[in-house]
Design an enzyme around this catalytic site. Structure first.
Site, PDB file in Angstrom:
ATOM      1  N   HIS A 291     -15.537   3.589 -14.119  1.00 32.06           N
ATOM      2  CA  HIS A 291     -15.360   2.761 -12.925  1.00 32.06           C
ATOM      3  C   HIS A 291     -16.634   1.986 -12.592  1.00 32.06           C
ATOM      4  CE1 HIS A 291     -14.668   2.289  -8.423  1.00 32.06           C
ATOM      5  NE2 HIS A 291     -13.548   1.820  -8.924  1.00 32.06           N
TER       6      HIS A 291
ATOM      7  N   HIS B 284     -15.262  -3.398   0.672  1.00 30.86           N
ATOM      8  CA  HIS B 284     -15.249  -2.706  -0.619  1.00 30.86           C
ATOM      9  C   HIS B 284     -16.632  -2.284  -1.100  1.00 30.86           C
ATOM     10  CE1 HIS B 284     -14.191  -2.381  -5.048  1.00 30.86           C
ATOM     11  NE2 HIS B 284     -13.174  -1.753  -4.486  1.00 30.86           N
TER      12      HIS B 284
ATOM     13  N   ARG C 218     -10.952  -3.847 -13.638  1.00 26.81           N
ATOM     14  CA  ARG C 218      -9.841  -4.734 -13.271  1.00 26.81           C
ATOM     15  C   ARG C 218     -10.337  -6.173 -13.365  1.00 26.81           C
ATOM     16  NH1 ARG C 218      -6.161  -1.163 -10.918  1.00 26.81           N
ATOM     17  NH2 ARG C 218      -7.068   0.499  -9.643  1.00 26.81           N
TER      18      ARG C 218
ATOM     19  N   TYR D  26     -12.348  -9.398  -1.507  1.00 24.27           N
ATOM     20  CA  TYR D  26     -13.016  -8.108  -1.339  1.00 24.27           C
ATOM     21  C   TYR D  26     -14.499  -8.340  -1.045  1.00 24.27           C
ATOM     22  CZ  TYR D  26      -9.036  -5.798  -3.713  1.00 24.27           C
ATOM     23  OH  TYR D  26      -7.798  -5.331  -4.068  1.00 24.27           O
TER      24      TYR D  26
ATOM     25  N   ASN E 116       0.826  -1.211   0.000  1.00 24.52           N
ATOM     26  CA  ASN E 116       0.000   0.000   0.000  1.00 24.52           C
ATOM     27  C   ASN E 116       0.855   1.253   0.000  1.00 24.52           C
ATOM     28  OD1 ASN E 116      -2.279  -1.603   0.132  1.00 24.52           O
ATOM     29  ND2 ASN E 116      -2.689  -1.207   2.297  1.00 24.52           N
TER      30      ASN E 116
ATOM     31  N   ARG F 223      -5.445   2.443 -12.962  1.00 26.71           N
ATOM     32  CA  ARG F 223      -4.061   2.579 -12.506  1.00 26.71           C
ATOM     33  C   ARG F 223      -3.447   1.246 -12.082  1.00 26.71           C
ATOM     34  NH1 ARG F 223      -4.268   6.793  -8.860  1.00 26.71           N
ATOM     35  NH2 ARG F 223      -3.572   8.310 -10.396  1.00 26.71           N
TER      36      ARG F 223
ATOM     37  N   ARG G  79     -13.955   2.453   5.493  1.00 30.04           N
ATOM     38  CA  ARG G  79     -12.728   1.679   5.715  1.00 30.04           C
ATOM     39  C   ARG G  79     -11.490   2.556   5.670  1.00 30.04           C
ATOM     40  NH1 ARG G  79      -9.507   0.025   1.717  1.00 30.04           N
ATOM     41  NH2 ARG G  79     -11.167  -0.039   0.172  1.00 30.04           N
TER      42      ARG G  79
END
Length: 721
Positions: A439, A596, A379, A472, A54, A409, A568
């Site tokens: 997204h 998530h 993704r 997730y 991270n 990204r 979160r």
């Protein structure tokens, strides 16, 4: 408590957390999991590794962006905590170094604990003679041929060192002078080597091995000094979309450029003894001294992922008990497409399996009655079964349209690969929207049923990624609601052509409407509360940064509306401030699974409004991304969502509450321990077992469910024990 609206200035900086510092605090909550006595040893180590991974991305993107602003002389404060770029960089370095020191302290403690299980981290000189001989042989055969010492002098300029690469700085006495060289450790060789002797297994880091045998690289010279270092580079470079004839080619150019961005962090072995070499390296890389991190252990602790994977075969009792996602309660043993014609189907991953979503696309690809499939992909996994099904559908002559977001990204390269593959299979591929990231998570399947076209729509909060869907927590719905189907068709037409913004029936889409709808719903909740006194808002998201919505939440708190936020990660809002946010509570849950899902609830005097979304309440999601917020109108699904948020707000094991100063504290109460993630796993398993029993019953026999008791009532009873 109710406060007169407008009594206090809600824009004052002391009411806000800085975005970057709030993120660092989130990452520290990840690190706290390495201290949790309830986590198995190898899982504690994994959290150490996640913390490092991270932090790498944070420096490559967020810190890099701030340092660019400083270089350009930009000194305008950000709009919440009112910190200038330089003030942010300074505060980040101070806090990050403190957290990294804590990380390495914990890493070394856990390495000592590993010795209890006959696993010993050591340096080459600590090995026995027989093992050292094996190590030397392995070095000569598998490591030495891959190494290239790079001299540094008038004829050999400082080499281009890749982002996140591990390197060894070497001083050599050549008799005529003391020269320097750099040995870059190839990323494709193993980061550690293991050797067994008796009951023990010894683990040696590859950089220590190379350093120990460094003379093999400089025969005839005396090696005077060595130290290991690692560079983190700016990966927040600009993709030039305007005028790009082919975005695929532009992305590929961008990926090459990103490998050699300017240095933003220098990590150095804490045992480094030559300050002159270090000063020279700092000057050459053009980093500031505050960018240098001296580490008390191996650089780049993401190697722990591989170590844990290696050790878990032998020490599987030191990992989490294996969990297999269960059949979704809303689906049961029914056929997905047949059931969707009757009612909405709800999915809660990874407690419930992601496989039905994979099957949703796979079955559509196989069904001769399928006319078209349209899907957004942000993704996906390396060997995505969804990509495979989309290709097969196109090859069978079905109309397949896929938006592959090339600007996701650190997934750009992966997505370029998939875009090309899908195009080759005959899919219509959209690369994204200019200056926006798509997204949203939506899939549309159009079938001919009984002579008519019927549209099936999946809307979700998370990616179409079968791998991360096991880690997730996300939610989704499959529906045949005609208004949502019409919206989905219009949405894809908007993405694929030059149509103006569509008018939607039920979907709410950013960058146009989500912020306005949130503000409108909060305003309505304020009005309802002033009239009825029962205003309540619950929101669950990953991050909260959008100032306009934060200010509106402050207004709602001042009006007396009860606001519960489950966030979160980043939270720029400070709760519990008298006169400003005393009616707001913020809880962060960090545990085994990555929270998530995004849920937005407004009480509305009992006529509840509940939404799921791909979007967090971040400025970028409101204005720089194509996102979807969609209503949950099925009462049973809505109740599950409310119960779920109540459950998470009751979590006294993984929940941390933010105080009015922006600090997070574990929940402390005398109630029975409740880990919301573990509870949901247990409930899913119980349902799966019950479903198997039902399936085993002879046909025609009545089945009596033992699960009639209200879910939350059972939770409350357990908490009173």
């Amino acid at each position: 408590m109710q406060t007169q609206l407008g009594e206090n200035d809600i824009s004052l900086p002391q009411y806000y957390n800085n975005r970057e510092l709030s993120w660092l605090d989130f990452n520290y909550r990840v690190l706290q999991e390495a201290y949790d006595k309830n986590n198995p040893l190898l899982e504690k180590l994994n959290f150490i590794s996640i913390f490092s991974s991270n932090l790498d991305e944070f420096f490559m993107v967020r810190v890099a962006g701030l340092k660019d602003q400083v270089k350009m002389g930009y000194d305008k404060p950000e709009n919440k905590a009112q910190m200038t770029p330089q003030e942010q960089v300074d505060a980040i370095q101070e806090k990050a170094k403190k957290y990294v020191d804590t990380q390495y302290e914990r890493y070394n403690e856990l390495m000592i604990e590993l010795k209890d299980y006959e696993i010993v981290m050591c340096e080459p000189h600590e090995l026995s003679e027989p093992l050292l001989s094996k190590l030397e042989r392995d070095f000569k055969l598998t490591i030495l041929p891959t190494l290239t010492p790079l001299g540094i002098d008038a004829y050999h300029p400082f080499p281009k060192l890749n982002n996140k690469s591990l390197n060894i700085f070497v001083d050599i006495d050549t008799e005529d002078a003391i020269n320097s060289a750099i040995v870059q450790i190839p990323s494709l060789i193993p980061r550690f080597l293991t050797y067994n002797e008796g009951a023990k297994q010894y683990v040696v880091m590859v950089e220590d091995v190379i350093t120990y045998f460094i003379n093999y690289l400089f025969t005839g010279y005396e090696v005077l000094n060595t130290f290991t270092f690692r560079i983190t580079r700016n990966a927040d470079l600009t993709i030039h979309e305007d005028g790009a004839e082919d975005l695929l080619i532009e992305i590929e150019r961008f990926l090459k450029e990103r490998k050699s961005g300017s240095a933003v962090r220098l990590e150095v072995d804490g045992r480094t003894e030559n300050p002159d070499d270090l000063d020279w390296l700092i000057e050459t890389l053009e980093v500031d001294k505050q960018d240098v991190y001296f580490l008390n252990g191996p650089l780049d602790l993401t190697f722990i992922f591989g170590l844990v994977d290696h050790l878990s075969h032998k020490l599987n009792y030191l990992t989490y008990e294996k969990y297999s996602p269960q059949i979704p309660r809303s689906l049961g043993n029914n056929n997905l497409y047949e059931l969707a014609l009757k009612r909405d189907i709800f999915f809660h991953h990874p407690y419930e399996s992601f496989e039905p979503i994979v099957d949703f696309i796979r079955e559509a690809a196989d069904d001769p009655n399928t006319i078209a499939i349209k899907q957004t992909l942000y993704r996906v996994s390396k060997d995505s079964p969804i990509i495979k099904s989309l290709k097969e559908a196109a090859e069978k002559g079905k109309q397949v349209t896929v938006l592959v977001e090339l600007k996701a990204r650190f997934d750009e390269e992966n997505n370029v690969h998939w875009a090309r593959m899908l195009e080759d299979a005959g899919c219509h591929v959209i690369y994204g929207m200019t200056h926006l990231k798509t997204h949203s998570k939506i899939a549309l399947v159009v079938k001919r049923i009984g002579g008519e076209l019927t549209s099936f729509v999946h809307l979700g909060t998370g990616n179409y990624n079968d791998k991360t869907a096991k880690l997730y927590t996300d939610m989704g719905i499959i529906t045949t609601n005609e208004q949502i189907a019409e919206d989905a068709i219009n949405f894809f037409n908007y993405l694929s052509g030059y149509s103006v913004k569509p008018e939607y029936n039920k979907l709410i889409v950013a960058p146009f409407d989500i912020r306005d709808v949130f503000i409108d719903r909060i305003d309505k909740e304020i009005s309802s509360h002033l009239q009825h006194g029962n205003g309540k808002i619950m929101m669950k998201m990953n991050s909260l940064t959008d100032k306009a919505i934060i200010e509106k939440l402050f207004e709602a708190s001042q009006a007396g509306v009860k606001i519960q936020l489950i966030i979160r990660g980043i939270c720029c809002l400070k709760p519990g401030i008298p006169g400003i946010s005393e009616n707001i509570e913020v809880v962060s849950i960090v545990g085994r699974l990555l929270e998530h899902s995004r849920i937005y609830y407004f009480h509305n005097n009992g006529d509840e409004r509940i939404y799921l979304s791909s979007a967090d309440v971040m400025t970028r999601n409101m204005i720089k991304r194509v996102e979807i917020l969609f209503p949950v109108e099925d009462k049973e699904i809505g109740k599950r969502l409310v119960d779920f948020m109540d459950l998470q707000l009751s979590d006294n094991q993984k929940g941390r509450y933010q105080d009015e100063h922006g600090h997070y504290h574990y929940v402390e109460n005398n109630l029975s321990p409740l880990n919301s993630q573990v509870y949901l796993m247990q409930e899913a398993i119980k349902y799966g077992q019950e479903l198997k029993k039902r399936s085993a019953q002879p046909s025609g026999m009545p089945v009596v469910s033992k699960r009639r008791a209200n879910w939350m009532n059972r939770i409350r009873r357990s908490l009173k024990k």
